[in-house]
Design a protein around this motif. Sequence first.
Motif, PDB file in Angstrom:
ATOM      1  N   ARG A 164      46.659  44.162  34.706  1.00 40.00           N
ATOM      2  CA  ARG A 164      47.188  42.878  34.955  1.00 40.00           C
ATOM      3  C   ARG A 164      46.309  41.882  35.565  1.00 40.00           C
ATOM      4  N   TYR A 165      45.408  42.226  36.417  1.00 34.36           N
ATOM      5  CA  TYR A 165      44.625  41.231  37.206  1.00 34.36           C
ATOM      6  C   TYR A 165      43.259  41.213  36.726  1.00 34.36           C
ATOM      7  N   ALA A 166      42.809  42.131  36.106  1.00 39.15           N
ATOM      8  CA  ALA A 166      41.259  42.458  35.711  1.00 39.15           C
ATOM      9  C   ALA A 166      40.377  41.646  37.128  1.00 39.15           C
ATOM     10  N   PRO A 167      40.217  42.339  38.063  1.00 37.01           N
ATOM     11  CA  PRO A 167      39.726  41.578  39.054  1.00 37.01           C
ATOM     12  C   PRO A 167      38.256  41.261  39.230  1.00 37.01           C
ATOM     13  N   GLU A 168      37.714  42.036  38.227  1.00 31.52           N
ATOM     14  CA  GLU A 168      35.910  41.847  38.049  1.00 31.52           C
ATOM     15  C   GLU A 168      36.235  40.573  37.495  1.00 31.52           C
ATOM     16  N   LEU A 169      36.715  40.593  36.293  1.00 30.39           N
ATOM     17  CA  LEU A 169      36.579  39.181  35.390  1.00 30.39           C
ATOM     18  C   LEU A 169      36.831  38.069  36.569  1.00 30.39           C
ATOM     19  N   ASN A 170      38.108  37.973  37.156  1.00 32.75           N
ATOM     20  CA  ASN A 170      38.474  36.969  37.978  1.00 32.75           C
ATOM     21  C   ASN A 170      37.655  36.626  39.161  1.00 32.75           C
ATOM     22  N   ASP A 171      36.517  37.533  39.526  1.00 31.28           N
ATOM     23  CA  ASP A 171      35.763  37.359  40.457  1.00 31.28           C
ATOM     24  C   ASP A 171      36.750  37.672  42.085  1.00 31.28           C
ATOM     25  N   ARG A 172      37.664  38.675  41.766  1.00 29.93           N
ATOM     26  CA  ARG A 172      38.390  39.113  42.819  1.00 29.93           C
ATOM     27  C   ARG A 172      38.351  40.323  43.240  1.00 29.93           C
ATOM     28  N   LEU A 173      38.652  40.591  44.766  1.00 28.10           N
ATOM     29  CA  LEU A 173      38.664  42.010  45.152  1.00 28.10           C
ATOM     30  C   LEU A 173      39.970  42.479  45.238  1.00 28.10           C
ATOM     31  N   ILE A 174      40.111  43.706  44.898  1.00 31.25           N
ATOM     32  CA  ILE A 174      41.368  44.257  45.093  1.00 31.25           C
ATOM     33  C   ILE A 174      40.982  46.037  45.425  1.00 31.25           C
TER      34      ILE A 174
ATOM     35  N   GLN B 260      27.026  41.696  47.921  1.00 32.89           N
ATOM     36  CA  GLN B 260      25.639  41.787  47.752  1.00 32.89           C
ATOM     37  C   GLN B 260      24.974  40.135  47.477  1.00 32.89           C
ATOM     38  N   ALA B 261      25.636  39.234  46.882  1.00 35.17           N
ATOM     39  CA  ALA B 261      25.164  38.063  46.749  1.00 35.17           C
ATOM     40  C   ALA B 261      25.185  37.149  47.888  1.00 35.17           C
ATOM     41  N   ARG B 262      25.646  37.867  49.164  1.00 35.79           N
ATOM     42  CA  ARG B 262      25.536  37.469  50.477  1.00 35.79           C
ATOM     43  C   ARG B 262      26.489  36.245  50.364  1.00 35.79           C
ATOM     44  N   GLU B 263      27.497  36.206  49.874  1.00 31.95           N
ATOM     45  CA  GLU B 263      28.590  35.378  49.989  1.00 31.95           C
ATOM     46  C   GLU B 263      29.637  35.667  50.793  1.00 31.95           C
ATOM     47  N   LEU B 264      30.349  34.798  51.393  1.00 36.86           N
ATOM     48  CA  LEU B 264      31.438  35.645  52.375  1.00 36.86           C
ATOM     49  C   LEU B 264      32.862  35.625  51.434  1.00 36.86           C
ATOM     50  N   LEU B 265      33.557  36.450  51.850  1.00 33.72           N
ATOM     51  CA  LEU B 265      34.887  36.901  51.237  1.00 33.72           C
ATOM     52  C   LEU B 265      35.935  36.749  52.258  1.00 33.72           C
ATOM     53  N   GLN B 266      36.952  36.229  51.784  1.00 35.12           N
ATOM     54  CA  GLN B 266      38.013  36.276  52.579  1.00 35.12           C
ATOM     55  C   GLN B 266      39.065  37.128  51.917  1.00 35.12           C
ATOM     56  N   VAL B 267      39.253  38.222  53.113  1.00 38.74           N
ATOM     57  CA  VAL B 267      40.196  39.469  52.419  1.00 38.74           C
ATOM     58  C   VAL B 267      41.429  39.421  53.255  1.00 38.74           C
ATOM     59  N   VAL B 268      42.485  39.702  52.778  1.00 38.66           N
ATOM     60  CA  VAL B 268      43.816  40.005  53.177  1.00 38.66           C
ATOM     61  C   VAL B 268      44.513  41.309  53.142  1.00 38.66           C
ATOM     62  N   ALA B 269      44.931  41.884  54.137  1.00 37.21           N
ATOM     63  CA  ALA B 269      45.263  43.341  54.026  1.00 37.21           C
ATOM     64  C   ALA B 269      46.828  43.089  54.509  1.00 37.21           C
ATOM     65  N   ILE B 270      47.721  43.668  53.614  1.00 36.70           N
ATOM     66  CA  ILE B 270      49.072  43.953  53.847  1.00 36.70           C
ATOM     67  C   ILE B 270      49.668  45.477  53.879  1.00 36.70           C
ATOM     68  N   GLY B 271      50.298  45.803  54.729  1.00 31.73           N
ATOM     69  CA  GLY B 271      50.848  47.098  54.648  1.00 31.73           C
ATOM     70  C   GLY B 271      52.248  47.368  54.166  1.00 31.73           C
TER      71      GLY B 271
ATOM     72  N   ASN C 107      33.199  30.829  48.067  1.00 29.69           N
ATOM     73  CA  ASN C 107      32.286  29.785  47.451  1.00 29.69           C
ATOM     74  C   ASN C 107      33.018  28.481  47.033  1.00 29.69           C
ATOM     75  N   GLU C 108      34.173  28.756  46.495  1.00 32.79           N
ATOM     76  CA  GLU C 108      34.868  27.522  45.937  1.00 32.79           C
ATOM     77  C   GLU C 108      35.072  26.501  47.162  1.00 32.79           C
ATOM     78  N   VAL C 109      35.723  27.134  48.388  1.00 30.37           N
ATOM     79  CA  VAL C 109      36.009  26.259  49.386  1.00 30.37           C
ATOM     80  C   VAL C 109      34.695  25.299  49.792  1.00 30.37           C
ATOM     81  N   PHE C 110      33.441  26.089  49.889  1.00 30.85           N
ATOM     82  CA  PHE C 110      32.231  25.508  50.187  1.00 30.85           C
ATOM     83  C   PHE C 110      31.561  24.368  49.224  1.00 30.85           C
TER      84      PHE C 110
END
Length: 479
Positions: free
Chosen positions: A76-86, A130-141, A159-162
């Motif tokens: 459903r989300y193909a995270p690598e393709l969308n540059d998302r982390l799950i 690795q690319a030394r960019e910052l990730l915003q991560v949200v965790a939900i229980g 990156n997009e924000v910056f």
Amino acid sequence: MTRPRSIRARLITLYAVTLSLIFICFGGYTYWGFKEYLIRSLQQALIRRAHQIASTILADVPQKGEAYISSEIQARYAPELNDRLIRVTDQLGRTVYASKNANGLSAPPSVSFDQIGFETTPIHREEASQARELLQVVAIGYRLDHGYSYIVEVGASENEVFSALDGLLWTLSLGFPVFIGLTSVGAYILLGRALKPVDEIVQSAERITLRNLSQRLPVPETGDEVERLSLALNRMIERLDEAFQVTSRFTADASHELRTPLTIMRGELEALLKDGRLRDDQATQVESVLEEAERLSQIVEGLLLLSRLEAGESQTGRDPIDFSSLVSATTEQMVPLAEDKSIKMVCEASREVMVEATEVRLKQVVVNLLDNAIKYTPEGGKITVRVFEESSWAVLEIIDNGIGISEKALPHVFERFFRSEQVQARKAGGTGLGLSMVLSIVESHAGKIEVESRENQGATFRVRLPRLELHLGRPAASA
Ligand SMILES: Nc1ncnc2c1ncn2[C@@H]1O[C@H](COP(=O)(O)OP(=O)(O)OP(=O)(O)O)[C@@H](O)[C@H]1O
Ligand SMILES: [Mg+2]
């Protein structure tokens, strides 16, 4: 563009500096606010995504088993393709699913599960990829009804924000000079308009001299400081005018009153001398007193004439006069005086040069200047007199090679009663009024006079009068 130290330049500088500070503060605040807004929006999107995963995939785990999580997220989300982390972790800390880019991520935070269904506690962590960019991560229980509980983490690059913020920074940096430049030019023009009356007042004030103290400055009806300034200056000129008139009237009255007794004194002294009954030493004394009385008469006559000139006497009765022939005739009359001192006088005034003047007064100018040239040139010297046209002026030049005027005395020669130290030392008779009379007459004819001289190197006096163009019937130059 602006005069140094002008009010305009100072105000513009102050204005530009203030505006720059405001712009920088405003730009900083906008940048910070925009950044906060974008990060918050990114977090909201991540929270929505995590909820989605929990409600659509995790809810089905009891029926479909844990393997379902990986395949379904991937599909459903193909995270690598969308540059998302799950990443999904179970209650024992075991990773159930992790997208490839979640490798560098530390252990999940502890998230509380207070409510049944999905109670969410977003936690933000910043991790360098690795690319030394910052990730915003949200965790939900997330707790399922059947006792399973999971932590779902969803992350996205900042990156997009910056890059959006970089765009804003560029716009602000380019806009800054344009904005400051345009507003400064606008302010320059507006200030120029506001200060124009001040310039006009300054120019009019420069034109007011002792000779036209009856003139007043223009009063701009603006109701502001400029109007009050010109009114105050006008009142000051009025007071000066009154004071000056009192002094002039006093000089005129005193001179007038002194004239008669002086004439009587001179007459009596002359009669005494003619009588022939005086002893020789007494006659010498009387002669000396008579000389002083004559000098006093000259001073009185001079002062009287100056007062008349100041009162504008010679403004009336002006005729067209050929300056050249007046100067030649006067020089001719003074040749005997020069010859007494073996001074050679050369007159170069053959071409007709017309001026509009009062003849007696103009003659006084020439006589006084020639008298000085002869008086202050030693025996055997030379005097050259020239009359010529120079653009709209008729020019008279009297050049001598006499004692000259020292640098110290030069600025004062046109002052009343001024006689240079050299001249005083020689005891050459003179009242010191000659040149002030010349100046008064020349100025009352809208002319100018200048002198060039160095000690022991002679002197050049140059008189300029507006040339009269006869076919036009009016002066070619105005002062
Ligand atoms: N051609 C000149 N050469 C050198 N000095 C001069 C010359 N003309 C004027 N001066 C200086 O300027 C002073 C002022 O001149 P001004 O004609 O006013 O007075 P004066 O000649 O001393 O007296 P007055 O002309 O009233 O008899 C003179 O005393 C002299 O020092
Ligand atoms: Mg003189």
